[in-house]
Design a protein around this motif. Structure first.
Motif, mmCIF file in Angstrom:
data_model
loop_
_atom_site.group_PDB
_atom_site.id
_atom_site.type_symbol
_atom_site.label_atom_id
_atom_site.label_comp_id
_atom_site.label_asym_id
_atom_site.label_seq_id
_atom_site.Cartn_x
_atom_site.Cartn_y
_atom_site.Cartn_z
ATOM 1 N N ARG A 17 39.892 51.891 42.220
ATOM 2 C CA ARG A 17 41.317 51.666 42.541
ATOM 3 C C ARG A 17 41.455 50.501 43.526
ATOM 4 N NH1 ARG A 17 41.427 57.253 42.481
ATOM 5 N NH2 ARG A 17 41.323 57.361 44.740
ATOM 6 N N SER A 18 40.576 50.456 44.504
ATOM 7 C CA SER A 18 40.600 49.348 45.465
ATOM 8 C C SER A 18 40.289 48.026 44.772
ATOM 9 C CB SER A 18 39.590 49.576 46.591
ATOM 10 O OG SER A 18 39.969 50.676 47.372
ATOM 11 N N LEU A 19 39.316 48.052 43.870
ATOM 12 C CA LEU A 19 38.974 46.854 43.103
ATOM 13 C C LEU A 19 40.185 46.380 42.299
ATOM 14 C CD1 LEU A 19 37.028 44.743 41.907
ATOM 15 C CD2 LEU A 19 36.336 46.487 40.236
ATOM 16 N N ASP A 20 40.854 47.315 41.634
ATOM 17 C CA ASP A 20 42.047 46.955 40.858
ATOM 18 C C ASP A 20 43.100 46.294 41.748
ATOM 19 O OD1 ASP A 20 40.955 47.879 38.501
ATOM 20 O OD2 ASP A 20 41.982 49.827 38.596
ATOM 21 N N ALA A 27 44.661 35.111 44.411
ATOM 22 C CA ALA A 27 43.403 34.360 44.283
ATOM 23 C C ALA A 27 42.594 34.814 43.070
ATOM 24 C CB ALA A 27 42.565 34.518 45.544
ATOM 25 N N PHE A 28 42.560 36.099 42.815
ATOM 26 C CA PHE A 28 41.807 36.609 41.678
ATOM 27 C C PHE A 28 42.571 36.417 40.375
ATOM 28 C CE2 PHE A 28 39.740 38.888 45.152
ATOM 29 C CZ PHE A 28 38.420 38.610 44.856
ATOM 30 N N ARG A 29 43.882 36.471 40.429
ATOM 31 C CA ARG A 29 44.681 36.252 39.217
ATOM 32 C C ARG A 29 44.580 34.809 38.745
ATOM 33 N NH1 ARG A 29 49.992 39.845 39.336
ATOM 34 N NH2 ARG A 29 50.374 38.442 37.608
ATOM 35 N N ARG A 30 44.396 33.893 39.685
ATOM 36 C CA ARG A 30 44.250 32.472 39.336
ATOM 37 C C ARG A 30 42.847 32.138 38.855
ATOM 38 N NH1 ARG A 30 47.212 31.761 44.202
ATOM 39 N NH2 ARG A 30 45.251 31.469 45.294
ATOM 40 N N PRO A 32 39.893 33.731 36.719
ATOM 41 C CA PRO A 32 39.254 34.768 35.902
ATOM 42 C C PRO A 32 37.747 34.905 36.169
ATOM 43 C CG PRO A 32 40.686 33.408 34.540
ATOM 44 C CD PRO A 32 40.617 32.759 35.893
ATOM 45 N N LYS A 33 37.082 33.787 36.474
ATOM 46 C CA LYS A 33 35.639 33.855 36.757
ATOM 47 C C LYS A 33 35.378 34.631 38.042
ATOM 48 C CE LYS A 33 34.110 29.659 34.479
ATOM 49 N NZ LYS A 33 33.502 28.347 34.683
ATOM 50 N N LEU A 34 36.177 34.375 39.054
ATOM 51 C CA LEU A 34 36.013 35.090 40.319
ATOM 52 C C LEU A 34 36.284 36.584 40.128
ATOM 53 C CD1 LEU A 34 35.388 34.782 43.315
ATOM 54 C CD2 LEU A 34 37.814 34.320 43.699
ATOM 55 N N ALA A 35 37.316 36.905 39.354
ATOM 56 C CA ALA A 35 37.631 38.309 39.066
ATOM 57 C C ALA A 35 36.512 38.967 38.282
ATOM 58 C CB ALA A 35 38.948 38.399 38.295
ATOM 59 N N ALA A 36 35.962 38.257 37.300
ATOM 60 C CA ALA A 36 34.860 38.807 36.502
ATOM 61 C C ALA A 36 33.629 39.033 37.377
ATOM 62 C CB ALA A 36 34.525 37.872 35.345
ATOM 63 N N PHE A 37 33.354 38.087 38.271
ATOM 64 C CA PHE A 37 32.214 38.216 39.184
ATOM 65 C C PHE A 37 32.358 39.455 40.073
ATOM 66 C CE2 PHE A 37 30.602 37.372 43.485
ATOM 67 C CZ PHE A 37 29.239 37.307 43.210
ATOM 68 N N LEU A 38 33.519 39.589 40.718
ATOM 69 C CA LEU A 38 33.725 40.728 41.607
ATOM 70 C C LEU A 38 33.668 42.047 40.831
ATOM 71 C CD1 LEU A 38 34.296 41.841 44.408
ATOM 72 C CD2 LEU A 38 36.742 41.600 43.909
ATOM 73 N N GLY A 39 34.336 42.104 39.699
ATOM 74 C CA GLY A 39 34.306 43.323 38.886
ATOM 75 C C GLY A 39 32.894 43.696 38.471
ATOM 76 N N TYR A 40 32.123 42.697 38.079
ATOM 77 C CA TYR A 40 30.745 42.944 37.646
ATOM 78 C C TYR A 40 29.882 43.495 38.778
ATOM 79 C CZ TYR A 40 26.041 42.122 35.929
ATOM 80 O OH TYR A 40 24.721 42.279 35.559
ATOM 81 N N ILE A 41 29.918 42.850 39.940
ATOM 82 C CA ILE A 41 29.038 43.318 41.010
ATOM 83 C C ILE A 41 29.448 44.699 41.518
ATOM 84 C CG2 ILE A 41 28.236 41.038 41.698
ATOM 85 C CD1 ILE A 41 30.102 41.214 44.116
#
Length: 87
Positions: A17-20, A27-30, A32-41
């Motif tokens: 929920r915090s990740l979401d 910053a993450f909406r702009r 996608p790579k940064l969002a994918a990185f954070l979600g993955y780790i």
């Protein structure tokens, strides 16, 4: 389900929920790579594989880079967050 398993599930749900919430930040909406990185780790850590994360797996699994035919070192700067040239 044991008490420890329940607690781990609740903790994992709270982390997700915090990740979401984080991923909704501008910053993450702009980026996608940064969002994918954070979600993955985060997901890898929750799955108990946090200590095995490598730049190669981030590049190929999180960022969708093609698998190079040679070593597991990624030469693309986008798969080396925080690393400068010459890594």
């Amino acid at each position: 389900m044991s008490e420890q398993t329940r607690a781990e599930t609740v903790l994992a749900d709270a982390v997700r929920r915090s990740l979401d919430g984080c991923l909704r930040a501008p910053a993450f909406r702009r980026s996608p790579k940064l969002a994918a990185f954070l979600g993955y780790i985060v997901e890898e850590e929750l799955a108990g594989r946090g200590e095995t994360i490598k730049a190669y797996t981030i590049a190929t699994q999180a960022l969708g880079r093609p698998r190079p035919g040679r070593s597991d070192r990624c030469s693309d700067r986008s798969c080396r967050p925080g690393r400068g040239p010459g890594w």
